[in-house]
Design a protein around this motif. Structure first.
Motif, mmCIF file in Angstrom:
data_model
loop_
_atom_site.group_PDB
_atom_site.id
_atom_site.type_symbol
_atom_site.label_atom_id
_atom_site.label_comp_id
_atom_site.label_asym_id
_atom_site.label_seq_id
_atom_site.Cartn_x
_atom_site.Cartn_y
_atom_site.Cartn_z
ATOM 1 N N VAL A 92 -1.151 8.689 10.708
ATOM 2 C CA VAL A 92 -1.082 7.485 10.658
ATOM 3 C C VAL A 92 -0.460 6.994 9.411
ATOM 4 N N THR A 93 -0.138 7.728 8.287
ATOM 5 C CA THR A 93 0.458 7.581 7.377
ATOM 6 C C THR A 93 1.887 7.705 7.566
ATOM 7 N N LEU A 99 7.534 3.067 10.146
ATOM 8 C CA LEU A 99 7.661 1.600 10.491
ATOM 9 C C LEU A 99 8.451 0.718 9.314
ATOM 10 N N PHE A 100 7.798 1.143 8.142
ATOM 11 C CA PHE A 100 8.449 0.325 6.966
ATOM 12 C C PHE A 100 9.991 0.753 6.910
ATOM 13 N N ILE A 173 2.708 -5.008 3.035
ATOM 14 C CA ILE A 173 3.253 -4.183 2.174
ATOM 15 C C ILE A 173 4.972 -4.494 2.126
ATOM 16 N N ALA A 174 5.335 -4.429 3.443
ATOM 17 C CA ALA A 174 6.635 -4.735 3.614
ATOM 18 C C ALA A 174 7.344 -6.042 3.231
ATOM 19 N N ILE A 175 6.439 -7.043 3.639
ATOM 20 C CA ILE A 175 6.715 -8.625 3.193
ATOM 21 C C ILE A 175 6.939 -8.732 1.738
ATOM 22 N N ARG A 176 5.931 -8.027 1.097
ATOM 23 C CA ARG A 176 6.088 -8.048 -0.485
ATOM 24 C C ARG A 176 7.413 -7.560 -1.058
ATOM 25 N N LYS A 189 5.833 3.989 -0.218
ATOM 26 C CA LYS A 189 5.066 5.044 0.568
ATOM 27 C C LYS A 189 3.588 5.524 0.172
ATOM 28 N N ASP A 190 3.586 5.444 -1.255
ATOM 29 C CA ASP A 190 2.202 5.601 -1.740
ATOM 30 C C ASP A 190 1.183 4.396 -1.377
ATOM 31 N N ALA A 191 1.759 3.635 -1.436
ATOM 32 C CA ALA A 191 0.910 2.151 -1.141
ATOM 33 C C ALA A 191 0.407 2.176 0.073
#
Length: 237
Positions: A92-93, A99-100, A173-176, A189-191
């Motif tokens: 999943v990670t 995706l990011f 996370i991507a929006i931020r 990636k850690d987030a």
């Protein structure tokens, strides 16, 4: 005399692709109110040349959406989630980390601009999202719990929401990072990995609870599982 070499002329197909890529960047930065005159000027071409490839602004917008959102082009390979040689948390990670990376090319900003400006890009996005991300994630979670696959027991609305919680977390996370340009206080990636570790145990427990009382569940709409319609992305308002 100069040492300047003549600029190589792009072929017809290449020029069309360059216009699409350039228009995507402009729309994602300025919104869909950008005129064809502005787009042509930004790309260094004439408005007449732009209309040679796209008879209207709407046709150009349609081409941009098709280029960015059609046929799983913005989704990682779902086989990442199906590879049982790795623990589910790692799969999943890896999937949402990929995706990011896909969202870095401006697809995320474009999608948000489209929604704000009233274009139904979600008509394309929703189907690709379900088939390319949500359904494979639900399948992987069911397999982890030794539950029936979706071919035997259709995905429920409740399972859809479980998977969307993970998908939405990664997208935010991507929006931020890509829209607000105020990324998380740790590496992206850690987030994402941290979010998966927090989300997955509760998600599996909730899925187990759902299947224990399956008679209360309702299947997702069949329309969500169909191939996306690309014939026309109309403005809604």
């Amino acid at each position: 005399m100069t040492d300047r070499k003549p600029r190589k002329r792009a072929r017809r197909g290449e020029r069309r692709e360059l216009i699409i890529e350039g228009a995507q960047k402009i729309f994602s930065e300025q919104g869909f109110s950008a005129s064809t005159r502005d787009i042509a000027a930004s790309l260094g071409v004439t408005q007449a040349l732009l209309y040679k490839y796209f008879p209207s602004k709407e046709a150009l917008i349609q081409a941009v959406f098709e280029n960015r959102y059609a046929h799983g082009r913005f989704m990682p390979d779902p086989e990442i989630l199906a590879d049982t040689s790795r623990p589910l948390v790692e799969r999943v990670t890896a999937f949402y980390g990929a995706l990011f990376d896909f969202l870095r090319d401006g697809s995320l900003r474009l999608f948000i601009r489209a929604a704000l400006d009233g274009y139904a890009a979600h008509d394309i996005y929703a189907n690709e999202l379900v088939r390319g991300s949500i359904l494979p994630l639900v399948e992987a979670m069911r397999a982890e719990l030794s539950l029936p696959p979706t071919s035997e027991r259709a995905m429920s609305n409740a399972e859809y929401e479980i998977a969307m919680a993970e998908h939405g977390g990664t997208v935010f996370i991507a929006i931020r990072n890509l829209v607000y340009e105020r990324g998380p206080h740790i590496e992206v990636k850690d987030a994402i990995a941290q979010h998966v570790r927090i989300w997955l145990p509760g998600a599996l427990a909730e899925m187990k609870r759902i299947h224990a009382d399956w008679s209360e569940q309702k299947p997702v709409s069949e329309a969500l599982l169909q191939a996306p319609g690309l014939e026309s992305v109309q403005r809604e308002r």
